[in-house]
Design a protein around this motif. Structure first.
Motif: not given
Ligand SMILES: NCCC[C@H](NC(=O)CCC(=O)O)C(=O)O
Length: 444
Positions: A20-28
């Motif tokens: 869950g490292l990518s704020f703004g990337n919904v799937a992550s």
């Protein structure tokens, strides 16, 4: 001389996980803490790459990075043996340990921006690794990316490698995910489209409110200068900030181009008509602008299915095909649209579906997994031939994955010192298979 567009896919590394490292990337974010399957992830990617090679496409592979990144962990003050470094980081700074363990280099659309020799003043192919400064776990990629690219495109007579841009938000650069090239033939000078999320040095310019705009205009313009492109061959387009706020963290989540086709969502850009006119003015060829209306595919469906994170490829027959994730088949609106697209009078004549779910769950579709490099036959011959995918390399890499990869990895497992040993053993062997030399910190 013949010209091709080669795809260089990122080989998924042994630490593929969902942190869950990518704020703004919904799937992550939605899939954070899921247990991953690195072995399946690597094989899904290899299957997709091999299918393109079997279609007669030039297909290469780019090696993954060394993870866990113990160098970075030591640089930020963790010390002792490798096991102690991991243990301390897991205990006191688990988020930093996660950032140092991501296999995110698999998304080679973010490895670099590439300008083919037909576009550049010195007639060489130019590469600039992306600095990826917006995300900590990705900001540690560019130095090794540069080494891997140099070892893959290893003839200075044909290939010009630049350093990544300065590591500051003003120069946020995410590579080819925000860059598309339109042209008549791959070997003719084309128009390079640079799509940016914000103007860093202009506080009055539009920008998203909720999620970060990872690419700046300043970065895109710097790349155009470095790559010796003519102003008449470049178009700079701002991404619509509203769609960034709905999870469109890279332009390749909302638009994709190939030769004379630009396939994009109605809401993808700002000033769309003026920018399309500029492309028409700068590229004197018949162009197909395929605009997908919101009424047919909502932004949410585009983000979930990755309709635009597809590859549009030109087959040896001259017809175009779309390489789509199976998620597009599972979304009724998107599937209906793709079936309709084949009946429209465009160069796109077929859609092929691939299961890349291990990557999709982290927000990476078929297009994220590949770096496009348009080349003539002399340039293809100058590439490190051990990186080009054929039956032998495909078989060898599958055996290599079977030997070294786990089929289950949770974020708790990232502190396991055995994972460091497994990963280094695998990568050391890989550098021999692909004849890359010593590209990894542990080899230097
Ligand atoms: N082009 C697709 C890139 C996807 C990538 N996802 C990630 O890094 C997710 C990693 C994680 O959450 O474990 C990104 O957002 O840059």
């Amino acid at each position: 001389m013949k010209h091709f567009e080669a795809n260089f896919d990122g080989l998924v590394g042994p630490t593929h996980n969902y942190a869950g490292l990518s704020f703004g990337n919904v799937a992550s974010l939605n899939n954070a803490a899921l247990v991953s399957n690195p072995k399946a992830a690597a094989k899904q990617g290899l299957q997709k790459a091999k299918a393109l090679a079997d279609l007669g496409m030039t297909q290469g592979m780019l090696a993954p990075q060394e993870r866990p990144d113990l160098n970075t962990l030591r640089r930020i003050g963790f010390s002792g043996s490798d096991a102690q470094v991991l243990q301390q980081a897991a205990k006191t700074a688990p988020a930093l340990l996660n950032a140092c363990c991501s296999a995110s280099s698999m998304w080679t659309a973010n490895a670099a921006t590439v300008s083919p020799s037909a576009d550049t003043r010195d007639g060489k192919l130019h590469f600039t690794p992306a600095n990826l400064v917006d995300k900590l776990h990705r900001s540690i990629e560019p130095i090794t990316t540069g080494r891997i690219l140099t070892a893959t495109f290893n003839d200075p007579h044909y290939f010009h490698h630049h350093n990544h841009l300065p590591e500051h938000n003003s120069f946020g650069d995410e590579g080819a995910a925000n860059h598309t090239r339109l042209c008549q033939e791959y070997g003719h000078a084309g128009v390079e489209l640079f799509v940016y999320g914000q103007e860093a040095t202009n506080p009055n310019a539009p920008r998203p409110q909720k999620y970060p705009a990872r690419q700046t205009l300043e970065a895109s313009m710097a790349i155009a200068r470095l790559h010796q492109l003519e102003e008449d061959n470049c178009v700079f387009i701002q991404q619509n900030p509203d769609v960034i706020d709905q999870g469109v963290f890279h332009n390749d989540v909302i638009a994709v181009g190939n030769q004379n086709v630009l396939f994009y969502h109605e809401q993808a850009f700002l000033n769309t008509q003026a920018k399309l006119d500029e492309i028409r003015r700068k590229l004197d060829t018949e162009l197909f602008f395929i605009e997908v209306p919101t009424a047919k595919v909502a932004i949410n469906d585009a983000v979930k299915s990755y309709l635009f994170n597809t590859q549009i490829i030109t087959l040896p027959s001259g017809e175009m095909a779309i390489i789509a994730p199976t998620d597009c088949q599972e979304n009724p609106a998107v599937y209906a649209y793709l079936n309709e697209l084949l009946t429209l009078n465009t160069p796109i004549k077929q859609v092929l579906y691939f299961d890349v779910k291990q990557s999709m769950q982290n927000g990476g579709g078929p297009a994220c997994l590949r770096l496009r490099v348009a080349m003539n036959e002399r340039e293809v011959a100058a590439v490190n031939q051990h990186t080009l995918l054929n039956d032998a390399l495909f078989a060898r890499l599958n055996t290599w994955v079977d030997k070294h990869y786990r089929d289950r990895l949770s974020t708790q497992d990232l502190a396991d010192p055995q994972l460091v040993i497994e990963s280094r053993t695998a990568l050391d062997e890989l550098t021999q298979i692909m004849k890359l030399g010593s590209v990894y910190p542990f080899q230097r």
